[in-house]
Design an enzyme around this catalytic site. Structure first.
Site, PDB file in Angstrom:
ATOM      1  N   ASP A 260       0.873  -1.165   0.000  1.00  0.00           N
ATOM      2  CA  ASP A 260       0.000   0.000   0.000  1.00  0.00           C
ATOM      3  C   ASP A 260       0.918   1.224   0.000  1.00  0.00           C
ATOM      4  O   ASP A 260       2.116   1.128   0.300  1.00  0.00           O
ATOM      5  CB  ASP A 260      -0.931  -0.008   1.219  1.00  0.00           C
TER       6      ASP A 260
HETATM    7  C1  BGC Z   1      -4.972   3.382   0.186  1.00  0.00           C
HETATM    8  C2  BGC Z   1      -5.071   2.390  -0.956  1.00  0.00           C
HETATM    9  C3  BGC Z   1      -4.917   3.115  -2.261  1.00  0.00           C
HETATM   10  C4  BGC Z   1      -3.611   3.873  -2.269  1.00  0.00           C
HETATM   11  C5  BGC Z   1      -3.360   4.627  -3.550  1.00  0.00           C
HETATM   12  C6  BGC Z   1      -3.753   4.283   0.088  1.00  0.00           C
HETATM   13  O1  BGC Z   1      -3.862   5.334   0.977  1.00  0.00           O
HETATM   14  O2  BGC Z   1      -4.954   2.686   1.410  1.00  0.00           O
HETATM   15  O3  BGC Z   1      -6.303   1.725  -0.911  1.00  0.00           O
HETATM   16  O4  BGC Z   1      -5.008   2.224  -3.334  1.00  0.00           O
HETATM   17  O5  BGC Z   1      -3.626   4.815  -1.209  1.00  0.00           O
HETATM   18  O6  BGC Z   1      -4.201   5.696  -3.681  1.00  0.00           O
END
Ligand code: BGC
Length: 766
Positions: A260
Site C-alpha cells: 500500500d
Molecule cells: C490506500 C489504498 C490506495 C492507495 C493509492 C492508500 O492510501 O490505502 O487503498 O489504493 O492509497 O491511492
C-alpha cells in the site's frame, strides 16, 4: 553507454541464443518480448532491476493515477499506470464513472451484476490508459465504525470472496489487471499504518484471509496489495508467512504483490517477504535494497524473482500491448457517448439492485397518483455518491434524489429545495472563506450538518405535498474511523427532523420515507418505528438519485439484502470491546511528536487491536450468542413475496447440490436472494451457530412465475481451520437451512453422516 558495454551486452545476448536481431533495440539491449523475460532480466544491471521494484513516485503517473511502475526504455519496458479504485477509476486528469460502493454491490448478492460493473471499469481503464485497477477492496466489516467499510463488501468472508471474485473477473476480462486489497486485516483506519492486529490463526484463516483465499483461487487476480498494519507484530508487507507461504505456496497465487502507498518500514524486508513492488516508490527504498544486496543481506535471486513478476505483469498489460502495436497512442481514447451511457446505465442498475428496504408499512412503492414530494435533508439535494479518500471518484456529475425524482416525473417541493439550496450554498461559501473555523459545521468532509427547515415549512409542506422523503447523509472515508456521537448515532437535528416531519405528515395520513445515504450503517433501533418506510441506499455512486426514483416509483422492486448485521446497540457486538473509539484521525497522530504520539497511542489503546472476539464477527456473534438485532444479516424487504418449495438436496463426495423451486407469490415483479446456511456438529473447534455457505439470486420473476435456484456447496466450504492440522470437515450430522435471510428460514434439511475430511492449509479436494 560506452561501446564496450554495448558489445558485451550484445555478445552476452547472442551467447544465450535467445535474442533474435529484432529483439535488439536501439540501445543494443534486448527488448522485452513474450518469450525473453528471463534473458532481459539477466542482462539488466542490479540498479535497473531494483528500479523495477519501486514505483515512479507519488506524481509519477502521466494520467493522474495513484502510482506507476518504472519505465526502462533500454529494454522497451513501459511504465504501468496504477489507478484507484474500488468504485471507479480515480484519475486527476479526467472524469470517469462513479459506481456504487462495495457495500452496496455486496447487497445485490448478484455476481453477474458485480462482474458487469467490473467489466465497465476495465473498459474505462483501457480507454484512459490505466493498466491496473487498485480494487476490489475486500477487508471484513469487523466493526461498523471503520471509516473505510464503504469500500469493503461484507462482514462475511464467503460473500466477500465471491463478490470480489466476480469483480476481478469483470475487470480482468479485457486484460486490465485487478488488485485485491488490503491484504490483510486492515479493519480500522485509526493508526492504521502502525497498528498491530493481534489475532489467533483460526480467526485469521476463517475470517480475515478467507475472502482473499476464495478470490485468489477463483478469479486469479493479477495483483494484490499488502496492507498498512501489522499482524501479530509483523508488517504485512514484510511478512513472508503471509505473502509467500500462505499466498503463493498454499494458495498458488501467480501474480504480483504491491505495497500500500508508503506502507511498511523496511524495504529489503518487504522484498524478502515477497512484496514485489513498493508503491509509490522512493529513493531511500531503492538505496536500502541495493545496500542490502551488496552486503549480502538480500539475495540477488530474490530481486530477480520480484522483478520477474513485474515483467510478467508488464507483458500482460495494456501499456505493453499498445507499445507492441507501435503507433497507437496511450489510451484508446474510445469513450464515445454510447460507451458512457452504457456505464451510467450499469451504475444506475447496480445502485437500484443493492438498495435494501428495511421497513415498509404500505408506503412504497408510491401509488400512481403521487406526484408532489416534500424532500427533507441536505443529502436530498446533494447526493453522497461515495466516500472520501482513495475510494473517491472524480465524476462529471452526480444525480441527487431531488434531480432523480424530478426526472422520473415527480414534483419536489420548490420552496424546500430553495431553502436547502441556499443553506448549502451559504455553508459552502463560509467554508471557502474561513475553512478553519467552519470545519466543525461540516460532517465527514464536505457535507453540511443537518439544518432545521422550521415548523412552519414542515407544516406547509405537509399540506401541499402527498408524501415526504427525508435523506440522512454521511460522508465517511479513508484516514479516520467514524465516531459514535453525530455519526453512528443520528444527531439531535436529524432526530428532530424525522420526528417533526413524521408527526406533521402522518397526522394528515401522508407517508414518510427515510433514506439512508451512508457508507456504513447507523443506529436505527431507536427511531425506525417512526417513518412509514426506511430504505438503506448506501453510497450509490453518481446515478444514486435515479436509482432511488426507480425504487420508490416501483419501476424496480427492491432486492438488496444486508451484507452486514445492524445491531440494536453497538455495544452488543463482540468486536466493540476492542475497537478504538475515539476516532483519532491518522493524520493527527502523524503530526504529533514521537513522545506525544506514544502517549496518545497508549492512552487510546491504538497501538494494537486484540481480535478477542475471534471468529465471532457479525452474525456469527449475534446468532451464536442469541442477541437481538435491529436488522439481521441477509435481511431485506421486497414489494412481492416468494414461496420456497421443498428443496432437492444431493450430497455428493465433493459437494452438496441444493435445488429449490422459488415462486413469486405476490403481485409485483421481483428477485429473491436464496441463502444457504449450515450448522456444523461440534468438532475440533467452537462452531458458530450457523454460517453462510452459498447463495443464488433468481432472475426477475413476474407474479406467479417460478424458477429453479441452484446452490452448490463444495465440501471444503464446510471446513473449520484447526491450527497445526489445516482445514477440517468434522464428521457428523449437519443442518442445512435455506431461506431469505439468516433469520428467516424457509426450509431445513438434516444432512446426517457427513464424512470427515482433512485438507492441507491451502488445500482443495482432489
Ligand atoms: C490506500 C489504498 C490506495 C492507495 C493509492 C492508500 O492510501 O490505502 O487503498 O489504493 O492509497 O491511492
Amino acid at each position: 553507454m560506452g561501446m564496450k558495454k554495448i558489445t558485451i551486452l550484445i555478445l552476452t545476448g547472442l551467447f544465450w541464443g535467445a535474442c533474435s536481431p529484432e529483439a535488439i533495440g536501439q540501445y543494443g539491449t534486448i527488448q522485452l518480448n513474450q518469450t525473453n523475460a528471463e534473458q532481459v532480466l539477466e542482462a539488466m544491471t542490479l540498479k535497473e532491476k531494483v528500479s523495477l521494484l519501486t514505483g515512479e513516485g507519488l506524481i509519477g503517473s502521466s494520467i493522474g493515477a495513484a502510482g506507476a511502475t518504472k519505465k526502462l526504455s533500454r529494454q522497451g519496458i513501459p511504465s504501468l499506470e496504477l489507478s484507484d479504485g474500488p468504485a471507479g477509476l480515480r484519475l486527476r486528469s479526467t472524469s470517469t464513472t462513479w459506481y456504487p460502493s462495495a457495500s452496496l454491490l455486496a447487497s445485490t448478492w448478484d455476481t453477474s451484476l458485480i462482474s458487469a460493473v467490473g467489466k465497465a471499469m476495465g473498459a474505462e481503464a483501457l480507454a484512459h490508459g490505466a493498466d491496473v485497477i487498485l480494487g476490489p477492496a475486500m477487508n471484513i466489516h469487523r466493526h461498523p465504525l471503520c471509516g473505510r467499510n464503504y469500500e469493503y463488501f461484507s462482514e462475511d468472508p464467503l460473500l466477500t470472496g465471491i463478490a470480489a471474485s466476480a469483480m476481478v473477473r469483470g475487470i480482468q476480462e479485457n486484460g486490465t489487471a485487478a488488485c485485491l486489497k488490503h491484504f490483510a486485516a486492515n479493519n480500522q483506519e485509526t493508526n492504521r499504518d502502525n497498528n498491530n492486529v493481534i489475532a489467533d490463526e483460526r480467526t485469521l484463516r476463517e475470517i480475515y484471509l478467507r475472502g482473499f483465499e476464495i478470490a485468489v483461487k477463483e478469479s486469479a487476480p493479477k495483483t494484490i496489495m499488502s496492507s498498512y498494519n501489522r499482524i501479530n507484530g509483523t508488517y504485512t508487507s514484510e511478512d513472508s508467512l503471509l505473502l509467500t507461504t500462505i499466498l503463493r505456496d498454499q494458495w498458488d497465487f501467480q501474480g504480483l504483490v504491491m505495497s500500500d502507498w508508503f506502507g511498511g518500514r523496511n524495504a529489503p524486508a518487504q522484498i524478502r517477504a515477497g512484496n514485489d513492488l513498493l508503491e509509490p516508490g522512493r529513493n531511500w527504498q531503492r538505496r536500502a535494497i541495493l545496500k542490502a544486496v551488496r552486503k549480502g543481506e538480500l539475495a540477488e535471486e530474490t530481486i530477480n524473482t520480484a522483478a520477474g513478476r513485474v515483467l510478467r505483469l508488464v507483458l500482460d498489460s495494456h501499456a505493453y500491448r499498445k507499445q507492441a502495436q507501435k503507433d497507437s497512442p496511450s489510451g484508446t481514447g474510445i469513450q464515445d457517448s454510447a460507451c458512457q451511457a452504457g456505464y451510467r446505465a450499469i451504475a444506475r442498475d447496480a445502485a437500484a439492485e443493492g438498495m435494501v428496504l428495511l421497513e415498509n408499512r404500505n408506503a412504497l412503492p408510491f401509488n400512481d397518483s403521487i406526484r408532489r414530494i416534500a424532500l427533507f435533508g441536505v443529502s436530498s439535494y446533494r447526493l453522497v455518491a461515495g466516500g472520501f479518500g482513495s475510494g473517491e471518484v472524480y465524476a462529471d456529475h452526480t444525480v441527487s434524489p431531488a434531480e432523480g425524482l424530478q426526472e422520473a416525473g415527480y414534483l419536489p417541493d420548490p420552496q424546500l429545495r430553495e431553502r436547502y439550496q441556499s443553506y448549502t450554498d451559504s455553508v459552502n461559501r463560509a467554508y471557502k472563506r474561513k475553512w478553519k473555523t467552519i470545519t466543525q459545521r461540516i460532517t465527514g468532509q464536505g457535507l453540511p450538518t443537518e439544518t432545521d427547515p422550521g415548523a412552519e415549512a414542515i407544516a406547509r409542506s405537509a399540506v401541499e405535498n402527498q408524501v415526504a422523503i427525508i435523506t440522512i447523509g454521511r460522508r465517511t472515508g479513508e484516514f479516520t474511523d467514524r465516531t459514535i456521537e453525530g455519526d453512528y448515532l443520528l444527531s439531535e437535528e436529524e432526530k428532530a427532523l424525522i420526528g417533526n416531519v413524521c408527526k406533521a405528515f402522518q397526522a394528515v395520513g401522508k407517508p414518510v420515507v427515510v433514506v439512508l445515504n451512508v457508507g456504513g450503517i447507523v443506529e436505527t433501533a431507536s427511531w425506525s418505528g417512526l417513518p412509514d418506510a426506511l430504505l438503506l441506499a448506501w453510497m450509490p455512486g453518481q446515478e444514486g438519485g435515479r436509482a432511488l426514483a426507480d425504487i420508490v416509483s416501483g419501476k424496480k422492486t427492491p432486492c438488496g439484502r444486508l451484507p452486514v448485521t445492524i445491531p440494536a446497540y453497538l455495544e452488543d457486538l463482540a468486536s466493540h470491546k476492542n475497537f478504538p473509539l475515539e476516532g483519532v484521525p491518522v493524520k493527527w497522530l502523524s503530526m504529533m511528536g514521537k513522545k506525544e504520539k506514544k502517549t496518545a497511542a497508549e492512552r487510546l489503546n491504538i497501538d494494537y487491536t486484540r481480535y478477542e472476539e475471534g471468529i465471532f464477527v457479525g452474525y456469527r456473534d449475534v446468532d451464536s450468542h442469541r442477541k437481538e438485532v435491529a436488522y439481521h444479516f441477509g435481511y431485506g424487504l421486497s414489494y412481492t413475496s416468494f414461496l420456497y418449495a421443498k428443496p432437492d438436496v444431493r450430497v455428493e463426495p465433493e459437494r452438496i447440490v441444493v435445488q429449490c423451486v422459488i415462486t413469486n407469490t405476490g403481485e409485483k415483479n421481483g428477485r429473491e436472494v436464496v441463502q444457504a446456511y449450515v450448522s456444523a456438529p461440534e468438532g475440533m473447534g467452537d462452531k458458530p451457530y450457523q454460517e453462510l455457505k452459498g447463495f443464488a439470486k433468481t432472475p426477475l420473476l413476474g407474479p406467479g412465475e417460478s424458477c429453479m435456484a441452484e446452490i452448490i456447496i463444495p465440501m471444503e466450504r464446510l471446513a473449520s481451520y484447526v491450527p497445526g492440522t489445516g482445514w477440517v470437515v468434522d464428521a457428523g450430522d449437519y443442518t442445512l437451512r435455506i431461506g431469505s435471510s439468516s433469520r428467516n428460514m424457509q426450509q431445513e434439511i438434516r444432512l446426517p453422516g457427513i464424512p470427515g475430511l482433512i485438507l492441507p492449509p491451502g488445500g482443495r479436494l482432489p
